[in-house]
Design an enzyme around this catalytic site. Structure first.
Site: not given
Ligand code: ACO
Length: 335
Positions: A114, A256, A286
């Site tokens: 990214c 980003h 993203n």
């Molecule tokens: N739909 C419904 N529920 C979901 C989904 C979904 N699509 N995905 C995850 N969940 C659930 C999980 O299973 C978890 O359930 P649990 O509590 O029963 O275990 C719950 O939602 C919370 O999961 P988290 O992983 O804690 O969710 P979070 O709020 O952290 O959001 C996300 C996840 C969106 C991926 C976030 O962590 C994020 O944005 N991370 C950064 C991504 C990023 O910046 N990428 C850029 C760099 S990537 C690159 O360089 C290619």
């Protein structure tokens, strides 16, 4: 940059594949919902390539638009940022240069996930500063949907496909559009946080077939979230210090487009108004290496970015890698 020659932004273009995928579309395939995706990521829609469409196809479309926007002589180098090249070997850039009719110019890929576009921009600025090029086409292009694990709802809902491109020309550091200062960094201790495990020498040298899930993209979402906020805000501060701009003077922050919560957290950490953070993650999700130029193109087209504004670009991605650059927004002829 140490010389009085600077790389100046002279053209901008973008393209996304026509197929729009909504959160409701994804809810048919995964145990997820429009509400979860919007509230956790800010994403409403994204674009995916159709079968048979490759990253080069997106790059050619965006590149052609940036060249039209810039006008003037043809570029004498092409740098392509991508995580999803057409093939593991060779690089995708020579094919893109050929299809854009650019002849036998140097053309190569940059791989920094990214952060790729900002690394590519710095590489292009370096070619210009060194006198190795007068005009460089810099493209960020991704078909990220092609590496998403169809069993993983967490990653499958947050990425999209697209391409954005700019033309940099040789100019003077005091001109509008001159790239004023870069900060770039990496931390290899985070190599496993954002990865496609299989397909490279590490897996292939075992002589064993790859496990299917290792052929797809995987990410430790929460750790990546924290690192993204930390690195983008610190890198932004470094560049602001280098150019001598206060946060109050800054007109636009183009981060980003990973996630709306990350963009807001970075703004908060910098004490920068959230509403001045450029956002198009809602429309395109993203798009990894294409994210910054796609955001620039959208913000320039809708008048959010205007000539004379002080603009900071900042990105974070796999590697781990990060980078930022500052510029005063120039007059551009948007194709
Ligand atoms: N739909 C419904 N529920 C979901 C989904 C979904 N699509 N995905 C995850 N969940 C659930 C999980 O299973 C978890 O359930 P649990 O509590 O029963 O275990 C719950 O939602 C919370 O999961 P988290 O992983 O804690 O969710 P979070 O709020 O952290 O959001 C996300 C996840 C969106 C991926 C976030 O962590 C994020 O944005 N991370 C950064 C991504 C990023 O910046 N990428 C850029 C760099 S990537 C690159 O360089 C290619």
């Amino acid at each position: 940059m140490t010389t009085d020659r600077a790389a100046v932004l002279a053209g901008l273009g973008a393209w996304v594949p026509p197929r729009t995928v909504t959160n409701d579309d994804l809810s048919q395939q995964f145990d997820t919902s429009d509400e979860w995706i919007r509230s956790r990521t800010g994403i409403a829609t994204r674009h995916f390539v159709d079968p048979g469409m490759a990253t080069s196809d997106l790059a050619v479309e965006a590149g052609a638009r940036a060249l039209k926007s810039a006008g003037g002589p043809a570029p004498d180098a092409l740098v392509l940022a991508t995580t999803t090249p057409d093939r593991p070997c060779p690089g995708t850039a020579p094919d893109v240069a050929e299809r854009l009719g650019l002849g036998h110019i140097p053309a190569f890929d940059v791989s920094a996930v990214c952060t790729g576009f900002l690394y590519a921009l710095a590489t292009a600025a370096g070619l210009i500063a060194a006198g190795l090029a007068e005009r460089v086409l810099v493209i960020g292009a991704e078909s990220f949907s092609t590496i998403l694990n169809p069993e993983d709802r967490t990653t499958s809902v947050i990425f999209g496909d697209g391409a954005g491109a700019v033309v940099l020309r040789a100019g003077r550091p005091e001109e509008p559009g001159a790239l004023k200062a870069f900060d770039l960094g990496s931390d290899g201790t985070g190599v496993d946080l954002i990865t496609v495990r299989a397909g490279g020498s590490q897996q292939r040298s075992t002589g064993l077939p790859a496990a299917l899930e290792d052929t797809f993209f995987s990410m430790q979402g929460q750790q990546v979230f924290m690192q993204a906020v930390l690195r983008m805000s610190a890198s932004s501060r470094t560049v602001l210090d280098q150019v001598g701009w206060s946060v109050e003077e800054l007109d636009a922050l183009v981060g980003h487009q990973a996630n709306l919560r990350i963009l807001h957290a970075v703004a908060d950490k910098l004490k920068f108004p959230r509403e001045k953070a450029v956002v198009n993650v809602d429309k395109v999700a993203n798009t990894a290496g294409a994210s910054i130029p796609l955001a620039l193109a959208d913000a320039a087209a809708d008048g959010t970015l205007r000539p004379g504004q002080k603009v900071l670009l900042t990105a974070f991605g796999g590697g781990l890698t990060w980078g930022s650059v500052a510029l005063e927004w120039p007059e551009l002829d948007l194709a």
